[in-house]
Scaffold this motif. Sequence first.
Motif, PDB file in Angstrom:
ATOM      1  N   ALA A  65       0.811  -1.123   0.019  1.00 48.41           N
ATOM      2  CA  ALA A  65      -0.029   0.058   0.029  1.00 48.41           C
ATOM      3  C   ALA A  65       0.866   1.393   0.085  1.00 48.41           C
ATOM      4  O   ALA A  65       0.577   2.268  -0.709  1.00 48.41           O
ATOM      5  CB  ALA A  65      -1.021   0.086   1.034  1.00 48.41           C
ATOM      6  N   LEU A  66       2.026   1.187   0.903  1.00 47.47           N
ATOM      7  CA  LEU A  66       2.830   2.418   0.684  1.00 47.47           C
ATOM      8  C   LEU A  66       3.647   2.523  -0.405  1.00 47.47           C
ATOM      9  O   LEU A  66       3.810   3.596  -1.219  1.00 47.47           O
ATOM     10  CB  LEU A  66       3.867   2.271   1.904  1.00 47.47           C
ATOM     11  N   SER A  67       3.712   1.568  -1.167  1.00 42.32           N
ATOM     12  CA  SER A  67       4.415   1.747  -2.582  1.00 42.32           C
ATOM     13  C   SER A  67       3.605   2.048  -3.469  1.00 42.32           C
ATOM     14  O   SER A  67       4.026   2.669  -4.444  1.00 42.32           O
ATOM     15  CB  SER A  67       5.319   0.291  -2.876  1.00 42.32           C
ATOM     16  N   LEU A  68       2.289   1.572  -3.480  1.00 38.09           N
ATOM     17  CA  LEU A  68       1.407   1.996  -4.238  1.00 38.09           C
ATOM     18  C   LEU A  68       0.981   3.598  -4.243  1.00 38.09           C
ATOM     19  O   LEU A  68       0.770   4.051  -5.377  1.00 38.09           O
ATOM     20  CB  LEU A  68       0.234   1.019  -4.155  1.00 38.09           C
ATOM     21  N   ALA A  69       0.981   4.187  -2.811  1.00 35.92           N
ATOM     22  CA  ALA A  69       0.762   5.446  -2.707  1.00 35.92           C
ATOM     23  C   ALA A  69       1.874   6.407  -3.414  1.00 35.92           C
ATOM     24  O   ALA A  69       1.732   7.446  -4.053  1.00 35.92           O
ATOM     25  CB  ALA A  69       0.890   5.634  -1.431  1.00 35.92           C
ATOM     26  N   ALA A  70       3.246   5.690  -3.303  1.00 39.54           N
ATOM     27  CA  ALA A  70       4.287   6.551  -3.760  1.00 39.54           C
ATOM     28  C   ALA A  70       4.183   6.320  -5.343  1.00 39.54           C
ATOM     29  O   ALA A  70       4.535   7.356  -6.250  1.00 39.54           O
ATOM     30  CB  ALA A  70       5.665   5.950  -3.202  1.00 39.54           C
ATOM     31  N   TYR A  71       4.033   5.189  -5.917  1.00 34.36           N
ATOM     32  CA  TYR A  71       3.683   5.126  -7.399  1.00 34.36           C
ATOM     33  C   TYR A  71       2.629   5.852  -7.786  1.00 34.36           C
ATOM     34  O   TYR A  71       2.904   6.581  -8.875  1.00 34.36           O
ATOM     35  CB  TYR A  71       3.255   3.431  -7.645  1.00 34.36           C
ATOM     36  N   CYS A  72       1.483   6.066  -7.382  1.00 30.68           N
ATOM     37  CA  CYS A  72       0.501   7.153  -7.800  1.00 30.68           C
ATOM     38  C   CYS A  72       0.839   8.498  -7.852  1.00 30.68           C
ATOM     39  O   CYS A  72       0.613   9.156  -8.713  1.00 30.68           O
ATOM     40  CB  CYS A  72      -0.918   6.888  -7.027  1.00 30.68           C
ATOM     41  N   ALA A 106      -4.164   5.272   3.530  1.00 29.83           N
ATOM     42  CA  ALA A 106      -5.235   4.892   4.541  1.00 29.83           C
ATOM     43  C   ALA A 106      -5.122   3.443   4.766  1.00 29.83           C
ATOM     44  O   ALA A 106      -5.383   2.912   5.885  1.00 29.83           O
ATOM     45  CB  ALA A 106      -6.548   5.577   4.188  1.00 29.83           C
ATOM     46  N   LEU A 107      -5.221   2.657   3.541  1.00 25.65           N
ATOM     47  CA  LEU A 107      -4.953   1.335   3.715  1.00 25.65           C
ATOM     48  C   LEU A 107      -3.876   0.814   4.468  1.00 25.65           C
ATOM     49  O   LEU A 107      -3.982   0.022   5.060  1.00 25.65           O
ATOM     50  CB  LEU A 107      -5.078   0.604   2.322  1.00 25.65           C
ATOM     51  N   ALA A 108      -2.592   1.371   4.211  1.00 28.45           N
ATOM     52  CA  ALA A 108      -1.587   1.234   5.017  1.00 28.45           C
ATOM     53  C   ALA A 108      -1.553   1.212   6.574  1.00 28.45           C
ATOM     54  O   ALA A 108      -1.254   0.571   7.150  1.00 28.45           O
ATOM     55  CB  ALA A 108      -0.412   1.989   4.501  1.00 28.45           C
ATOM     56  N   VAL A 109      -2.342   2.279   6.851  1.00 24.94           N
ATOM     57  CA  VAL A 109      -2.713   2.373   8.328  1.00 24.94           C
ATOM     58  C   VAL A 109      -3.513   1.462   8.883  1.00 24.94           C
ATOM     59  O   VAL A 109      -3.593   0.868   9.935  1.00 24.94           O
ATOM     60  CB  VAL A 109      -3.154   4.038   8.508  1.00 24.94           C
ATOM     61  N   ALA A 110      -4.594   1.267   8.246  1.00 19.07           N
ATOM     62  CA  ALA A 110      -5.849   0.279   8.472  1.00 19.07           C
ATOM     63  C   ALA A 110      -5.234  -1.002   8.712  1.00 19.07           C
ATOM     64  O   ALA A 110      -5.787  -2.044   9.463  1.00 19.07           O
ATOM     65  CB  ALA A 110      -6.795   0.264   7.483  1.00 19.07           C
ATOM     66  N   VAL A 111      -4.236  -1.572   7.960  1.00 18.43           N
ATOM     67  CA  VAL A 111      -3.713  -2.911   7.810  1.00 18.43           C
ATOM     68  C   VAL A 111      -2.547  -3.194   8.881  1.00 18.43           C
ATOM     69  O   VAL A 111      -2.111  -4.399   9.072  1.00 18.43           O
ATOM     70  CB  VAL A 111      -3.340  -3.520   6.317  1.00 18.43           C
ATOM     71  N   ARG A 112      -2.124  -2.238   9.516  1.00 14.61           N
ATOM     72  CA  ARG A 112      -0.950  -2.320  10.323  1.00 14.61           C
ATOM     73  C   ARG A 112      -1.330  -3.180  11.449  1.00 14.61           C
ATOM     74  O   ARG A 112      -2.571  -3.273  11.968  1.00 14.61           O
ATOM     75  CB  ARG A 112      -0.256  -1.153  10.748  1.00 14.61           C
ATOM     76  N   PRO A 113      -0.540  -4.103  12.147  1.00 17.65           N
ATOM     77  CA  PRO A 113      -0.799  -4.913  13.149  1.00 17.65           C
ATOM     78  C   PRO A 113      -1.242  -3.955  14.508  1.00 17.65           C
ATOM     79  O   PRO A 113      -0.529  -2.926  14.768  1.00 17.65           O
ATOM     80  CB  PRO A 113       0.312  -5.660  13.539  1.00 17.65           C
TER      81      PRO A 113
END
Length: 121
Positions: A72-79, A110-117
Motif C-alpha cells: 500500500a505504501l509503495s502504491l501510494a508513492a507510485y500514484c 489509509a489502507l497502509a494505516v488500516a492494515v498495520r498490526p
Amino acid sequence: MTRADRALLVAARLLIAALFLGGAVQKALSPAGTQELLAMRGLPLWLIWPALGYNAAAGLALVLGLALRPVALSLAAYCAATSVFHLQPDDPWQMTIFVKNWAISGGCLALAVAVRPARPG
C-alpha cells in the motif's frame, strides 16, 4: 476490529487491486497510450513493461493479502510519482486523472494505516 470492519477492508483492498490489475491489462493490450505519455516526458518506451509488472504484482498482492502495508505504501508513492505524466493543464481529462492519482495515493496511505498490526495492550 469488527467483522464488518474486516469485510470493508477486504472490499477496499479488492477495489484498489481492480484498478491496478486493470491498468496492467490495459498496458498489455493497448500500450500505445502509456507509451505516448512516456515519450512526452522523454522516457524510454520500454518502461511500460516494468510498470505493467508492478501494477500486476501489487494488484495481486492486494487481492491475496500479501505484504499489505509495504504494498500500500509503495502504491501510494507510485500514484504520486506517476501523476506527473497526467499534469497537462490544457487537457481536462488528463487533469482529472492527475487528481485521481493523488486521491488513490491517499486511499493507499489509509489502507497502509488500516492494515498495520494492532499494538498489544
